[in-house]
Design an enzyme around this catalytic site. Structure first.
Site, mmCIF file in Angstrom:
data_model
loop_
_atom_site.group_PDB
_atom_site.id
_atom_site.type_symbol
_atom_site.label_atom_id
_atom_site.label_comp_id
_atom_site.label_asym_id
_atom_site.label_seq_id
_atom_site.Cartn_x
_atom_site.Cartn_y
_atom_site.Cartn_z
ATOM 1 N N CYS A 1 0.860 -1.178 0.000
ATOM 2 C CA CYS A 1 0.000 0.000 0.000
ATOM 3 C C CYS A 1 0.904 1.238 0.000
ATOM 4 O O CYS A 1 1.847 1.319 0.788
ATOM 5 C CB CYS A 1 -0.887 -0.007 1.235
ATOM 6 S SG CYS A 1 -1.872 1.502 1.439
ATOM 7 N N CYS B 1 0.249 2.995 3.783
ATOM 8 C CA CYS B 1 0.671 2.383 5.060
ATOM 9 C C CYS B 1 1.718 1.280 4.900
ATOM 10 O O CYS B 1 2.183 0.739 5.887
ATOM 11 C CB CYS B 1 -0.547 1.862 5.814
ATOM 12 S SG CYS B 1 -1.287 0.369 5.104
ATOM 13 N N CYS C 1 -7.392 -1.126 1.023
ATOM 14 C CA CYS C 1 -6.340 -1.642 1.889
ATOM 15 C C CYS C 1 -6.949 -1.956 3.248
ATOM 16 O O CYS C 1 -7.635 -1.122 3.835
ATOM 17 C CB CYS C 1 -5.228 -0.601 2.026
ATOM 18 S SG CYS C 1 -3.968 -1.068 3.235
ATOM 19 N N CYS D 1 -7.910 -5.084 -10.648
ATOM 20 C CA CYS D 1 -7.500 -3.964 -11.488
ATOM 21 C C CYS D 1 -7.140 -2.812 -10.549
ATOM 22 O O CYS D 1 -8.010 -2.250 -9.878
ATOM 23 C CB CYS D 1 -8.649 -3.593 -12.415
ATOM 24 S SG CYS D 1 -8.248 -2.323 -13.596
#
Length: 112
Positions: free
Chosen positions: A23, A26, A71, A94
């Protein structure tokens, strides 16, 4: 829509760096590079996610019913999930490239 665009799985495997896409906010590992492929869509695409680090939610906007990907760590919008019979899992993650941090090396305690 993309069913007629063939995926060259052998060539695809040789192009991917080893590690995990994280991510961008984070740094939670989201996708293994071994599950990334060129979907011919222009977006980073994966056929599976890492552990339970991607949350799926139903999204009803613009008159469309889609699966939104977030996330699990920070809630950042990652992209959408679509059916794709060309992949081993029959789905395509995607992903918005801005939501990804590029491959972090594999950690000893991680498994794909």
């Amino acid at each position: 829509m993309f069913e007629n665009r063939k995926i060259d799985w052998e060539q695809n495997a040789g192009r991917q760096p080893k590690g995990f896409y994280t991510c961008s906010r984070c740094r939670l590992p989201l996708f293994s590079s071994s599950q990334k492929f060129d979907s011919k869509t222009g977006f980073p695409s994966f056929w599976a996610h890492f552990k339970e680090n991607v949350r799926k939610t139903r999204l009803l906007t613009y008159g469309r019913d889609r699966i939104q990907l977030l996330c699990q760590g920070c809630g950042l919008h990652l992209g959408h999930l679509f059916p794709d019979p060309r992949t081993p899992s029959q789905v395509r993650y995607c992903i918005n490239s801005d939501s990804l941090g590029y491959p972090a090396p594999p950690s000893p305690d991680s498994s794909t």
